[in-house]
Enzyme design. Sequence first.
Site, mmCIF file in Angstrom:
data_model
loop_
_atom_site.group_PDB
_atom_site.id
_atom_site.type_symbol
_atom_site.label_atom_id
_atom_site.label_comp_id
_atom_site.label_asym_id
_atom_site.label_seq_id
_atom_site.Cartn_x
_atom_site.Cartn_y
_atom_site.Cartn_z
ATOM 1 N N PRO A 1 18.453 29.251 32.625
ATOM 2 C CG PRO A 1 17.740 27.189 31.778
ATOM 3 C CD PRO A 1 17.482 28.165 32.884
ATOM 4 C CB ILE B 1 22.623 25.202 40.717
ATOM 5 C CG1 ILE B 1 21.506 25.950 39.965
ATOM 6 C CG2 ILE B 1 22.417 25.279 42.226
ATOM 7 C CD1 ILE B 1 21.506 27.441 40.148
ATOM 8 C CG ASP C 1 25.144 43.634 48.252
ATOM 9 O OD1 ASP C 1 25.593 43.661 47.095
ATOM 10 O OD2 ASP C 1 24.257 44.409 48.663
ATOM 11 N NE ARG D 1 64.092 27.635 31.624
ATOM 12 C CZ ARG D 1 64.254 26.733 30.677
ATOM 13 N NH1 ARG D 1 64.565 25.495 30.999
ATOM 14 N NH2 ARG D 1 64.096 27.049 29.409
ATOM 15 C CD GLU E 1 28.869 34.063 44.880
ATOM 16 O OE1 GLU E 1 28.210 34.958 45.424
ATOM 17 O OE2 GLU E 1 28.950 32.919 45.335
ATOM 18 N N GLY E 2 27.759 37.215 40.065
ATOM 19 C CA GLY E 2 27.629 38.497 39.375
ATOM 20 C C GLY E 2 28.871 38.778 38.559
ATOM 21 C CB THR E 3 29.467 39.329 34.933
ATOM 22 O OG1 THR E 3 28.629 40.498 34.798
ATOM 23 C CG2 THR E 3 28.718 38.101 34.437
#
Length: 378
Positions: free
Chosen positions: A127, A156, A239, A267, A362-364
Amino acid sequence: MDFTLSAEQKQLQAMARDFTRNEIIPIAAEYDQKEELPWEIVEKAHELGLLNVGIPEHAGGLGLSMLDEVIIGEELAYGCMGIYTILMASELGITPILLGGTEEQQQRFLSPLLEKPSLAAFALSEPNNGSDAAAMNTTAVLDGDEWVINGTKMWISNGGLAEITVVFATVDKSAGHRGTVAIVVPRDAPGQSYHKIKHKMGQRASLTSELVFQDVRVPKDHMLGGPGDGFKIAMKTLDKTRIPVAAGSVGIARRALEESIKYARERKAFGKPIAELQAIQFKLAEMAMGIETGRLMTHKAAWLADQGQPHGTESAIAKAYCSEMAFDAANEAIQVHGGYGYVGEYPVEKLLRDVKLNQIYEGTNEIQRVVIARNLLR
């Protein structure tokens, strides 16, 4: 340099594409609206061999390569990134066991996942710490022949449903990342509870949970590697698993492009299809340029991982570039669709909501830039 897919990879691609067309796309909007995990998709993926594909042959699995995984992943994410995340997050949970576990541990923990539709999970974030993963507060204390785990994990994927969860905890807070462990916790270990995180912006078909551990006991031999190896195992895992995130982003971007082409041909404005307007053509061209570039970078990172070569920089580039490229593609797809793109009648608004998370988990992407820069400056 050979960019040709093998016959087996083309078969995997076709199977995943058919599975997406027949099973995922028809239900994607429904489960997005219900905010429920479609368990029948997990069951069907298991039947076809599209679930937990990274489990090695010595543990009874297919042992597919990372390149195989990203070929499959692009197809599944084309249908729904949230549903793809269910399967991708299971591979995420498996990866620490592949990287840090002994062959015996791999057989013990992974072989049962093949017996029935089963998921794995990866529990690192908390958190109060996301990017600062080493600042974890979840503790693991060795009591005789058992680890006793206490703490809370946040965000998670598959949390609470997974048969096994790799939990990262500290054994010595003062030692920082050198005082961490990675422990495999079975779903049936007493003392666990989970709370579903609701009202997500996107990827609503995947289950995202808060996990709570209260005096959870697991045997000593559930630790991967040694004391102090937890953080290292987590970083090596990320990684690798950033590469499937990149593949999923390519799949979303491809869907955005194809939906835009279809709509632009149908369109009409000013007496002709809007596909004939240069402003629209430029948008389509930009999407195509991004997709081709992103796919090549993703495949390169996957190939490096399969060769056992360093791939941290390449996976960070692929993850950051592809998720941002796909966000832009989905955003432009809404613009091509105009007002219709802003409502759920067409799938493009969901693409934008779903892909936003690819820039965060997975990591910013800010952390990806830190990874890239650090490797440049070594």
